[in-house]
Design an enzyme around this catalytic site. Structure first.
Site, PDB file in Angstrom:
ATOM      1  N   ASP A  18     -10.733   2.997   4.423  1.00  0.00           N
ATOM      2  CA  ASP A  18     -11.033   1.566   4.342  1.00  0.00           C
ATOM      3  C   ASP A  18     -12.546   1.304   4.352  1.00  0.00           C
ATOM      4  O   ASP A  18     -12.986   0.181   4.074  1.00  0.00           O
ATOM      5  CB  ASP A  18     -10.435   0.840   5.563  1.00  0.00           C
ATOM      6  CG  ASP A  18      -9.211   0.019   5.209  1.00  0.00           C
ATOM      7  OD1 ASP A  18      -9.088  -0.401   4.049  1.00  0.00           O
ATOM      8  OD2 ASP A  18      -8.382  -0.207   6.116  1.00  0.00           O
ATOM      9  N   LYS A  62       0.848  -1.205   0.000  1.00  0.00           N
ATOM     10  CA  LYS A  62       0.000   0.000   0.000  1.00  0.00           C
ATOM     11  C   LYS A  62       0.883   1.255   0.000  1.00  0.00           C
ATOM     12  O   LYS A  62       0.645   2.207  -0.747  1.00  0.00           O
ATOM     13  CB  LYS A  62      -0.941  -0.003   1.215  1.00  0.00           C
ATOM     14  CG  LYS A  62      -2.020  -1.076   1.127  1.00  0.00           C
ATOM     15  CD  LYS A  62      -2.814  -1.249   2.410  1.00  0.00           C
ATOM     16  CE  LYS A  62      -3.807  -2.396   2.275  1.00  0.00           C
ATOM     17  NZ  LYS A  62      -4.551  -2.689   3.515  1.00  0.00           N
ATOM     18  N   GLN A  98      -4.382  -1.522   9.917  1.00  0.00           N
ATOM     19  CA  GLN A  98      -4.339  -2.847   9.292  1.00  0.00           C
ATOM     20  C   GLN A  98      -4.876  -3.904  10.264  1.00  0.00           C
ATOM     21  O   GLN A  98      -4.480  -3.958  11.423  1.00  0.00           O
ATOM     22  CB  GLN A  98      -2.905  -3.179   8.857  1.00  0.00           C
ATOM     23  CG  GLN A  98      -2.778  -4.422   8.008  1.00  0.00           C
ATOM     24  CD  GLN A  98      -3.430  -4.304   6.621  1.00  0.00           C
ATOM     25  OE1 GLN A  98      -3.635  -3.226   6.103  1.00  0.00           O
ATOM     26  NE2 GLN A  98      -3.762  -5.440   6.032  1.00  0.00           N
TER      27      GLN A  98
END
Ligand code: GUN
Length: 293
Positions: free
Chosen positions: A119, A52, A96
């Site tokens: 997200d 990412k 994450q």
């Protein structure tokens, strides 16, 4: 059978994003900035976060990685999220997953400012998505929609079967495919580990989205002739013929399923690459305050 090629599409999207970021820079605007919080070093999270961050670099965005040991307390993590929320230079934040068991992932996610939740995991974004309001949509489902759109796959009126009800993929995917949008307007069946007659239900799918995390679970007998098959799985399976000792497998037994399909995603080189692009697209939207003006 035609491959839904994540490699080609993701390159195309990254080029488009790079051009948009270059435009912002040329006009003296603020460079979009993505922040990732990573806890520990176990599992594949480290690799995912690294790719990412690398993608941000490739398209000219700024990125910051904030790392914590596995022993981090919930309070420390929540404070780190609050710091990012309060920092006007930081546009998007991802924490994450998974987090260590002693930390409530829900509490941490709920602390993220919904306007920076690229997200799309905050309950406000999930709720807004379900209502069809502007929202950040989680990266994998958004990447799948982008694929269906760019390959001009007809979805209206089709039967879409989603296998797996995860909060990150299966659940949002089922909501998105039934919405009155394009792609969308499907009749959706969401299946999971307690579903009876799973094979029979899959056989009736015009669009089959496999997101259950079991290598090669979907076999040819479960797929209708001419179906569109989207494989979200990505698992390491021991393979003595490979130097690394493993090969990557999806949830679909590709070799036997592919000949029956009209379109299918390969693994690797399919949905995974699209996921990262979605995150970059969301970060650009966050910098432009498109979702929450
Ligand atoms: N873990 C596995 N997939 C994801 C994702 O899309 N976002 C985050 N934050 N964690 C993940």
């Amino acid at each position: 059978m035609q491959l839904l090629d994540g490699k080609v599409l993701s390159q195309q999207i990254k080029q488009e994003l790079a051009a948009e970021v270059a435009d912002i820079k040329a006009q003296g605007g603020k460079i979009p900035h993505l922040v990732a919080i990573l806890v520990g070093t176990a599992g594949r999270s480290e690799t995912y976060v690294a790719s990412k961050m690398k993608s941000c670099e490739e398209i000219g965005m700024k990125s910051t990685l904030i790392r914590f040991d596995d022993s981090v307390s919930e309070e420390e993590l929540i404070n780190a999220v609050r710091d990012v929320n309060a920092n006007p230079d930081m546009d998007g934040l991802i924490v994450q997953l998974p987090l260590p068991a002693h930390v409530s992932a829900d509490k941490v996610m709920e602390t993220i400012d919904p306007a920076k939740d690229v997200d799309g995991f905050h309950p406000i974004n999930i709720g807004r998505m379900a209502k069809g309001l502007p929202a950040y949509i989680s990266a994998t489902p958004q990447g799948i929609l982008e694929m269906l759109k760019r390959y001009e796959i007809e979805t209206a009126g089709k039967h879409c079967v989603v296998v797996g009800r995860s909060q990150i993929v299966g659940l949002p995917m089922s909501i998105l495919m039934q919405r009155n949008t394009n792609p969308g307007n499907c009749t959706v069946t969401l299946t999971h580990s307690r579903t009876q007659n799973l094979a029979e239900i899959c056989q009736s799918a015009d669009i089959l989205i496999a997101a259950l995390g079991r290598p090669e679970f979907i076999t040819a007998d479960m797929v209708k002739e001419g179906a569109v098959v989207i494989d979200v799985g990505l698992e390491r399976v021991p393979d003595a013929t490979k130097k690394s000792g493993f090969s990557l497998k999806g949830d679909v037994k590709f070799d036997e399923v592919a000949p029956k399909t009209s379109f299918i995603t390969p693994v690797p080189g399919g949905v995974g690459l699209m996921t990262i692009c979605s995150l970059m697209q969301n970060t650009l939207k966050a910098a432009r305050k498109e979702v929450y003006p």
